[in-house]
Scaffold this motif. Structure first.
Motif, PDB file in Angstrom:
ATOM      1  N   GLY A   1       5.733   1.045 -15.491  1.00 42.84           N
ATOM      2  CA  GLY A   1       4.928  -0.133 -15.777  1.00 42.84           C
ATOM      3  C   GLY A   1       4.561  -0.934 -14.539  1.00 42.84           C
ATOM      4  N   ASN A   2       5.079  -0.553 -13.375  1.00 37.63           N
ATOM      5  CA  ASN A   2       4.743  -1.215 -12.119  1.00 37.63           C
ATOM      6  C   ASN A   2       4.025  -0.231 -11.203  1.00 37.63           C
ATOM      7  OD1 ASN A   2       7.082  -2.936 -13.117  1.00 37.63           O
ATOM      8  ND2 ASN A   2       6.469  -4.057 -11.295  1.00 37.63           N
ATOM      9  N   SER A   3       3.228  -0.774 -10.314  1.00 39.43           N
ATOM     10  CA  SER A   3       2.553   0.063  -9.315  1.00 39.43           C
ATOM     11  C   SER A   3       3.397   0.087  -8.039  1.00 39.43           C
ATOM     12  CB  SER A   3       1.169  -0.502  -9.000  1.00 39.43           C
ATOM     13  OG  SER A   3       1.287  -1.738  -8.315  1.00 39.43           O
ATOM     14  N   GLU A   4       3.064   1.025  -7.146  1.00 38.25           N
ATOM     15  CA  GLU A   4       3.731   1.059  -5.838  1.00 38.25           C
ATOM     16  C   GLU A   4       3.503  -0.256  -5.111  1.00 38.25           C
ATOM     17  OE1 GLU A   4       3.198   4.270  -3.076  1.00 38.25           O
ATOM     18  OE2 GLU A   4       3.420   5.768  -4.660  1.00 38.25           O
ATOM     19  N   ASP A   5       2.265  -0.781  -5.181  1.00 37.03           N
ATOM     20  CA  ASP A   5       1.947  -2.037  -4.491  1.00 37.03           C
ATOM     21  C   ASP A   5       2.786  -3.197  -5.020  1.00 37.03           C
ATOM     22  OD1 ASP A   5       0.103  -0.835  -2.852  1.00 37.03           O
ATOM     23  OD2 ASP A   5      -1.659  -1.552  -3.948  1.00 37.03           O
ATOM     24  N   GLU A   6       2.940  -3.294  -6.340  1.00 38.59           N
ATOM     25  CA  GLU A   6       3.742  -4.377  -6.925  1.00 38.59           C
ATOM     26  C   GLU A   6       5.197  -4.277  -6.491  1.00 38.59           C
ATOM     27  OE1 GLU A   6       1.470  -5.126 -11.172  1.00 38.59           O
ATOM     28  OE2 GLU A   6       2.768  -3.378 -10.962  1.00 38.59           O
ATOM     29  N   THR A   7       5.728  -3.053  -6.513  1.00 39.51           N
ATOM     30  CA  THR A   7       7.133  -2.839  -6.141  1.00 39.51           C
ATOM     31  C   THR A   7       7.355  -3.149  -4.668  1.00 39.51           C
ATOM     32  OG1 THR A   7       7.294  -1.152  -7.860  1.00 39.51           O
ATOM     33  CG2 THR A   7       9.013  -1.146  -6.161  1.00 39.51           C
ATOM     34  N   THR A   8       6.460  -2.648  -3.814  1.00 38.18           N
ATOM     35  CA  THR A   8       6.578  -2.891  -2.375  1.00 38.18           C
ATOM     36  C   THR A   8       6.421  -4.375  -2.066  1.00 38.18           C
ATOM     37  OG1 THR A   8       5.694  -0.690  -1.925  1.00 38.18           O
ATOM     38  CG2 THR A   8       5.677  -2.232  -0.100  1.00 38.18           C
ATOM     39  N   SER A   9       5.480  -5.023  -2.720  1.00 39.60           N
ATOM     40  CA  SER A   9       5.253  -6.453  -2.493  1.00 39.60           C
ATOM     41  C   SER A   9       6.504  -7.263  -2.861  1.00 39.60           C
ATOM     42  CB  SER A   9       4.051  -6.925  -3.308  1.00 39.60           C
ATOM     43  OG  SER A   9       3.870  -8.305  -3.155  1.00 39.60           O
ATOM     44  N   PHE A  10       7.119  -6.940  -4.004  1.00 41.54           N
ATOM     45  CA  PHE A  10       8.329  -7.638  -4.442  1.00 41.54           C
ATOM     46  C   PHE A  10       9.462  -7.424  -3.438  1.00 41.54           C
ATOM     47  CE2 PHE A  10      12.394  -7.489  -6.824  1.00 41.54           C
ATOM     48  CZ  PHE A  10      12.460  -8.827  -7.197  1.00 41.54           C
ATOM     49  N   ALA A  11       9.734  -6.167  -3.098  1.00 40.32           N
ATOM     50  CA  ALA A  11      10.836  -5.868  -2.176  1.00 40.32           C
ATOM     51  C   ALA A  11      10.567  -6.431  -0.782  1.00 40.32           C
ATOM     52  CB  ALA A  11      11.080  -4.361  -2.113  1.00 40.32           C
ATOM     53  N   ASP A  12       9.318  -6.331  -0.304  1.00 42.58           N
ATOM     54  CA  ASP A  12       8.972  -6.883   1.014  1.00 42.58           C
ATOM     55  C   ASP A  12       9.209  -8.389   1.058  1.00 42.58           C
ATOM     56  OD1 ASP A  12       8.211  -4.425   2.026  1.00 42.58           O
ATOM     57  OD2 ASP A  12       6.079  -4.917   2.216  1.00 42.58           O
ATOM     58  N   THR A  13       8.906  -9.070  -0.036  1.00 37.46           N
ATOM     59  CA  THR A  13       9.105 -10.524  -0.095  1.00 37.46           C
ATOM     60  C   THR A  13      10.586 -10.864   0.059  1.00 37.46           C
ATOM     61  OG1 THR A  13       7.137 -10.845  -1.449  1.00 37.46           O
ATOM     62  CG2 THR A  13       8.801 -12.593  -1.521  1.00 37.46           C
TER      63      THR A  13
END
Length: 162
Positions: free
Chosen positions: A128-140
């Protein structure tokens, strides 16, 4: 008919330069038993096995407001000579499944009083999440942790100079 779920992972690398000597920065970073010293999202940390060396497992409670309550994390590698630390998330109620990070600290070139910290990670992309959403969350999260580490280290240096 194909029934298996395709396996998605993503990752990133973040870099933080800190105006503090490597020995000071590493003394904070290497404390697997005390991530709350610089990680603003960590409320409490208790070692459930080990003494803070390789193979130790910690149970971390996160501050309210995040989409999680706790995380179980294992220290896979701790090298005080190379200033390398590898941590895996092995449980918890967060979305960072199969998260594994490698943090390295080193002197910033010719500038003995500066340290560069590099943190790289890989993690599963939740359904249900995209790579961009996951990376953005973890990067934050990782980025804020590194900025907090810099702030704490630089504050300690300022106090040492007084």
């Amino acid at each position: 008919m194909e029934t298996s779920q395709e396996y998605h992972r993503c990752g990133s690398t973040l870099v933080q330069t800190i105006d503090a000597p490597l020995s000071l920065v590493w003394s904070i970073l290497r404390r697997f038993d005390n991530p709350q010293a610089y990680k603003p999202f960590v409320k409490t940390c208790n070692l459930s096995s080990g003494n803070g060396e390789e193979g130790s497992v910690r149970d971390v409670t996160v501050v309210s407001g995040l989409p999680a309550v706790f995380s179980r994390e294992r220290l896979d590698e701790l090298d005080d000579e190379s200033h390398v630390m590898v941590i895996s998330f092995i449980g918890g109620d967060h979305r960072l499944v199969n998260y594994r990070s490698k943090t390295t600290a080193f002197v910033a070139g010719e500038e003995e009083e500066k340290t560069v910290v590099v943190e790289s990670y890989v993690v599963d992309v939740p359904e249900g999440n995209s790579e961009d959403e996951t990376t953005s969350f973890a990067d934050t999260i990782v980025g804020l942790n590194l900025k907090s580490l810099a702030k704490l280290s630089e504050k300690m240096v300022a106090h040492l100079k007084l």
